[in-house]
Each structure stands twice: as C-alpha cells, then as structure tokens.
Scaffold this active site. Structure first.
Site, short mmCIF file in Angstrom:
data_model
loop_
_atom_site.label_atom_id
_atom_site.label_comp_id
_atom_site.label_asym_id
_atom_site.label_seq_id
_atom_site.Cartn_x
_atom_site.Cartn_y
_atom_site.Cartn_z
N GLY A 180 29.77 63.29 0.37
CA GLY A 180 31.15 62.86 0.18
C GLY A 180 32.05 63.33 1.31
N PHE A 181 31.96 64.62 1.63
CA PHE A 181 32.77 65.18 2.73
C PHE A 181 32.44 64.49 4.05
CE2 PHE A 181 33.84 68.83 0.05
CZ PHE A 181 35.13 69.08 0.48
N TRP A 182 31.17 64.16 4.24
CA TRP A 182 30.78 63.51 5.48
C TRP A 182 31.50 62.17 5.64
CZ3 TRP A 182 27.70 58.92 5.56
CH2 TRP A 182 27.55 58.41 6.86
N HIS A 183 31.70 61.44 4.53
CA HIS A 183 32.41 60.17 4.64
C HIS A 183 33.84 60.36 5.11
CE1 HIS A 183 29.52 57.21 3.34
NE2 HIS A 183 29.15 57.97 2.33
N GLY A 184 34.40 61.53 4.83
CA GLY A 184 35.76 61.80 5.27
C GLY A 184 36.42 62.74 4.28
#
Lengths: 403, 77
Positions: free
Chosen positions: A330-334
């Site tokens: 999730g964090f990787w998506h933004g």
C-alpha cells in the site's frame, strides 16, 4: 524533439516494428547482436526520457549509476564477507531514492520529487532483488554489463513486468533455436494484438469515455449514507475494468516485445477474474509484483520471525506477515490514506481467507463444495476486489473531502 | 534415516496430509502447501537434515511435488 510514452501511440509501434525487424531476422538465423540490441535500447530510452522530459533522463542516469555502485560494490564485498548489518544498510541505501520519490508528494503538497522518473519503482525492485540473491549466494557471478542490460531492458523499464536477474541473464546470454523462436514470435505478435484490444479499445472505452461521466454523476449524487450512490457503484466496476484492461494491455505489449527480442519476460496477468479466493487472486493479478513481494518480503519476514521464534503459533506469524506485506505494498503505491487502506484491506482479506481455508480443510465433510459454491466464491472474490479498487481509485477522497 | 523418509515425515507434519501416495501431485495447486509452509519446510530441512536452503533458492516450480522436493534436497545434501 519527440518524446513518447512507451506503447502510447501508433508512431511508437511503427518505430518498434522497424527497429525490431533486423533483430528478428538475426534471431531467426541464430544470431544475437548485442551492439544492435544496445543501440535499439538506447534509442527507445531516449524517446521515453529525452526531449521535454530530459530532467527525468538525467535522474535515470544518476539513479542507474548509484544502483550499479551499490550492487557491484556489494557483490565484490560478498565474495569474502557476509555481515548482516552491512547487508541491511545496502538494502536501505538501494531503496532510499524510491522512498524519497514516494514520500515527497505527501510532505510537499503533491509536488513530485526531482529525482523521480517513470519506472523508478520497477528498477528498484530489480536492484534490491539482485542484492538479496547476492547475499543468499544464489547469484554468484554478478556482471555490471548484464546488470545494466537487465535494468535498462527497454520493453519493461517503465512498468514491468519485474523479471529476475538470473532468469533474464539465461535468456539474454543464449539464442533460442529457430523452432523455439518462431513459437516466441507467434506468441509475441498475438500478445501485441490482444494488447491493442485491451488498451486502445476496452481501456479507452471504460477509462476515457465512461469513467469521467460516472465520476461526475457520483459527485452530483452525494448526500446519502456515506455519499454512496448507484453511479458510484457503477464507477467502481468501470474503474476496475479500466485498471485491468489498461495494465494488462500494457503488460501484453511489454511481454510481446520481449518475446520478439527472444527474451521470455514473465507474464503479469493470468485470468484474475476467475480467482476463487483472494489468495489465488494475488497469484493471478500483477503476478510479477505480488511474487516479488512474496519472495523478497513475505517469505523472508516469515523466515526471520520463525527462526527467532517471535510468535508462538505459525498462524500468527503468517497473519502478522500478511498485514505487514500488504501494508508495504500500500505504501509503495503512494503515501495517501486510500493506498494504505487498500493495502490494509488486502492484508486483512488474506488473513480471513487463510482462516477460512484452514477451517474448510478441517471440516471437509461438513463444508459443501459444488458448482454453485464455486461460482459464488468467484463472484464474491471479484466483488471484494472491485471494492478494494474503489478504495484504491481515490474517488472516495474526492467524494468525501472535496468541497 | 534416509532423506526420502525424513522429507516425507516433514511434509506430513507440515500439511497434515499423507503425501506419500501422490508423489507427483502439485502441492501448491492443490492448496496443500503455500508460502508459509514453504518457509516451514526450509526451516525443518535445516534443523532435521542440516540442509541449508536460502529463500532465493526456493524457485517454486522446482519444489512443487514431493518427488521434486526429495530430488532437490538430495542434490543439496
């Protein structure tokens, strides 16, 4: 000067066809010209990162040099030493640029980071994976030129699929025999045409024609319970269809082009809408990303937790790691509330899914299993996924918080 | 104890299934094994046979049936 989004328009494909023709003839006669391949790669990289996007090009060059120094330096070090803390430091350094790119918009009011460029995530996945396999000792003969080819392989540079160093190297160092290559060529061309249908017809219809209308209607229909309305539900399915056809279409272009170049880049989608559960969904949707997370985050974390006996029960280990794994995704998506919620949603879904699968295994006699339950499982999974994409789409952010 | 018997023991403990009757069945497709069970398998191989398998050696397609697992462990032992 011209710049192109990869696979963005007919001119790009025309140039691709012209550039790949000599390469195809070479491969049919059992020859691979590294020089020509490199020139083609540079040409398409300049098309993508040159002209008005030259700042991205500069960022790409600096980034690549940085990752080469890290991976090469670590490979040389690893020949005679193996310190844990140093390995962790190297991984942190390798993902530092990506972290900066992802965090900058959240702290700078949506301003993009200067060091960002199209594809920075996908390159980071490849670099980190190279480093981890070097640590494990499974990747022994790190070679700078191969690493550069692997990172800068133009068909997949912007959005994957995420290949693996050793798999890529094996393809790149060999020439498929004529029968095998003809098979690859046939598949590659078919992928391109299915891609045209997905990306330029279906994704265009859902994403460009239908979606803006539904979004407008959903914005006008606010006021009910949680501002939910029929147009919003329509938007959910429309967005999901667009996301799938757009990304599966792009992936087909990337894989098709790779096949034509004699490189069997792994597939990214495998009929995700027929998954009977969320766990299976992640084996079929954005496969190279979810497998990357599985192999380099999930399995490694589980391994570490179990080895150090952090949790008593294996199921607790699995559940905690699911949540961590999907939160990182999730964090990787933004760094926005909706991407992080999306990650959490899938983490929790995987935990529930696993609990159910264990229950089902234990009570095999009492849980019915027939055509109807199978269809119901597929229906439920598809709808849960679409709901998660509604969160992911960010429209709830607009509906709830935009005045 | 030989490798084959030990591996089968580990698999039986891990999955709660007796896999010795289906040595070429894909353990992942049938849902008997998953990533979690893979890691448990690697740890058991280490503690019971002293075979060290790093996670990145675990290419799923090379470890997906009891026979393949036994062959793999024999090659690494």
């Amino acid at each position: 000067m011209l710049t192109f989004e990869p696979y963005g328009n007919p001119t790009y494909f025309a140039l691709l066809g012209v550039a790949l023709l000599p390469l195809m003839i070479g491969l049919l006669y059992g020859k691979r010209s590294r020089l020509y391949e490199t020139l083609v790669s540079i040409f398409f990289l300049v098309l993508t990162f040159g002209g008005s996007k030259w700042t991205q090009g500069v960022a790409l060059i600096i980034y690549i040099l940085y990752e080469v120094v890290l991976t090469w330096g670590y490979a040389v070090y690893r020949r005679n030493h193996n310190s844990g803390p140093l390995f962790y430091l190297m991984v942190i350094l390798a993902i530092a640029p990506l972290t900066i790119v992802k965090v900058t918009p959240a702290v700078e009011n949506g301003q993009a980071s200067l060091i960002g460029f199209l594809g920075v995530s996908y390159l980071t996945f490849r670099a980190v994976q190279t480093m981890m396999e070097t640590r494990d000792g499974t990747l022994k003969n790190y070679n700078i030129m191969t690493f550069l080819q692997f990172m800068l392989f133009f068909p997949t540079i912007s959005s994957g699929p995420i290949d693996r160093y050793r798999r890529f190297e094996a393809d790149y160092r060999s020439v498929p025999d004529r029968d095998k290559y003809l098979g690859m060529l046939q598949k590659g061309i078919r992928y391109l045409f299915v891609g045209f249908m997905y990306k330029f017809i279906l994704a265009y219809y859902f994403g460009t024609i239908l979606m803006p209308k539904l979004q407008l209607m959903a914005m006008h229909s606010r006021g009910g319970f949680l501002d939910i309305s029929w147009p919003l539900i329509g938007y959910m399915y429309c967005y999901s269809a667009d996301l799938f056809f757009d990304f599966a279409g792009y992936s087909l272009f990337a894989v098709g082009t790779s096949y034509i170049m004699g490189i069997a880049t792994p597939m990214n989608f495998n009929q995700p809408w027929r998954s009977p559960n969320i766990k299976d969904f992640w084996n079929r949707w954005h496969i190279t990303l979810s497998f990357w997370f599985r192999d380099f985050i999930y399995m490694r974390l589980v391994f570490w937790f179990m080895k150090h006996r952090v949790f008593k029960k294996p199921t607790t280990t699995a559940n905690v790691t699911y949540i961590i794994n999907m939160l990182i995704m999730g964090f990787w998506h933004g760094v926005t509330w909706y991407y992080i919620t999306y990650g959490l949603f899938h983490g929790v879904a995987l935990v529930i899914n696993d609990t159910w699968l264990r229950y089902k295994k234990k009570h095999r006699q009492s849980v019915p299993h027939n055509k109807f339950t199978q269809i119901f499982a597929i229906f439920l999974t598809a709808n849960l996924v679409c709901f998660s994409f509604l969160i992911f789409s960010g429209i709830l952010d607009k509906i709830w918080f935009l005045k | 104890m030989d490798i084959k018997a030990t591996v089968l023991d580990i698999l039986n403990d891990l999955t709660g299934n007796d896999v010795s009757g289906a040595m070429d069945d894909n353990l992942f497709d049938s849902g008997i094994m998953d990533s979690m069970a893979s890691v448990q398998l690697l740890l058991s191989l280490q503690s019971e046979l002293g075979v060290n398998v790093p996670v990145s050696e675990f290419e799923r397609s090379e470890w997906d049936t009891p026979n393949k697992i036994i062959a793999k462990v024999e090659s690494l032992a």
